[in-house]
Design an enzyme around this catalytic site. Structure first.
Site: not given
Ligand code: CP
Ligand code: NVA
Length: 312
Positions: A128, A101, A131, A267, A295, A226
């Site tokens: 991402h 990340r 996700q 998310c 996830r 988001d």
């Protein structure tokens, strides 16, 4: 050897295969208990995380393997004492698979080029993909299909989640409408829009960017938002961003314009009263915790798929 860096690199068939595998793993996790025995995942983090860290680490241990959490601020790379080249060449000799990340997307691309083991993008400022695989899995579970559905994304759109949604939805034949303020700072990258529009033309679906939140949401099967303050956005931007994004807040009034039975995704992390109201995220249309759970399942499938292509 396969990596997961951008959803634009993955064909629809591969995405569908991983979603199918994730469904099987979710249904019968006991069948996968020894699937990755003696395998080690390295998890490199430059930014905070709850879901990504805990779901990857849990997933690896449930598959019989081991995960190492590595805080990049304590690494020679983070201290400016070592290059990405030497870091990746070294860890490739130890572990079987790497996830990272990072702030800068170019760095994960470089990591994948240098690594001799598969590399997973666990979020950069630009994309991402893990996700969005979990999101597609969640939509498919709830709506029993992807092709032909319409997803509306509202709010900050110069955004990793928006970019991966643009790639992921169009690959799977879903229409995507992005409702965001004008200006490059708040809109999807021109490159992503170009690529997603080309995919949409191939797959028979559409990509639309609108400045009108109601137009974006009208008749949509999925409404997604988001954070307005992504990890890389400095705190002094808060007031300006609240002002600019408030017309795109997902609230009960806006949800009325979506299709009957529409689902709400975020998310996470989420702030009630900002990108959505509590009424929406805690209401009956919200599936955010199913989304968060997925996830775990989808990343197990990603690791299994990538490791099946690895030479190590
Ligand atoms: N959705 C997501 O990636 O959450 P974290 O930042 O908590 O990992
Ligand atoms: N866009 C958000 C996603 C968090 C999972 C961020 O980058 O912080």
């Amino acid at each position: 050897m396969l990596h997961l860096i951008s959803l634009n690199d993955w064909k629809a068939e591969l995405i569908a295969e991983v979603l199918d595998m994730a469904g099987q793993i979710k249904g019968s996790p006991e069948n996968y208990r020894n699937a990755l025995v003696h395998k080690t995942l390295l998890m490199m983090f430059e930014k905070p995380s709850l879901r990504t860290r805990v779901s990857f680490e849990t997933g690896m241990s449930q598959l019989g393997g081991h995960a190492i959490f590595y805080d990049m601020t304590t690494s020679p790379l983070g201290a400016g004492k070592e290059t990405i080249h030497d870091t990746v060449k070294t860890v490739s000799r130890y572990v079987d698979i790497i996830m990272a990340r990072l702030f800068d997307h170019a760095k994960i691309v470089e990591m994948a080029q240098l690594a001799t083991v598969p590399v997973i993008n666990a979020l950069t400022d630009f994309e991402h993909p893990c996700q969005i695989l979990a999101d597609l899995m969640t939509v498919r579970e709830k709506k029993h299909r992807l092709k032909g559905l319409t997803l509306a994304y509202l709010g900050d759109s110069n955004n990793n989640v928006t970019h991966s949604l643009l790639y992921g939805c169009t690959k799977m034949g879903m229409n995507i409408r992005v409702g965001c303020p004008p200006g490059e700072e708040f809109s999807p990258s021109a490159k992503v829009l170009r690529e997603a529009t080309a995919t949409a033309a191939e797959k028979g679906c559409t990509v639309q960017v609108t400045r009108d939140a109601v137009e974006a949401v009208k008749g949509a099967d999925v409404v997604y938002t988001d954070s307005w303050m992504s990890y890389h956005i400095p705190p002094h931007k808060l007031n300006e961003r609240v002002r600019v994004f408030t017309p795109y807040q997902v609230n009960a009034e806006l949800m009325k314009h979506a299709a009957k039975g529409a689902i709400f995704l975020n998310c996470l992390p989420a702030l009630r009263g900002y990108e959505q109201t509590a009424e929406v995220i805690d209401g009956p249309q919200s599936v955010v915790f199913d989304e968060a759970e997925n996830r775990l399942h989808v990343q197990k499938a990603v690791m299994l798929k990538l490791l099946s292509t690895s030479k190590k």
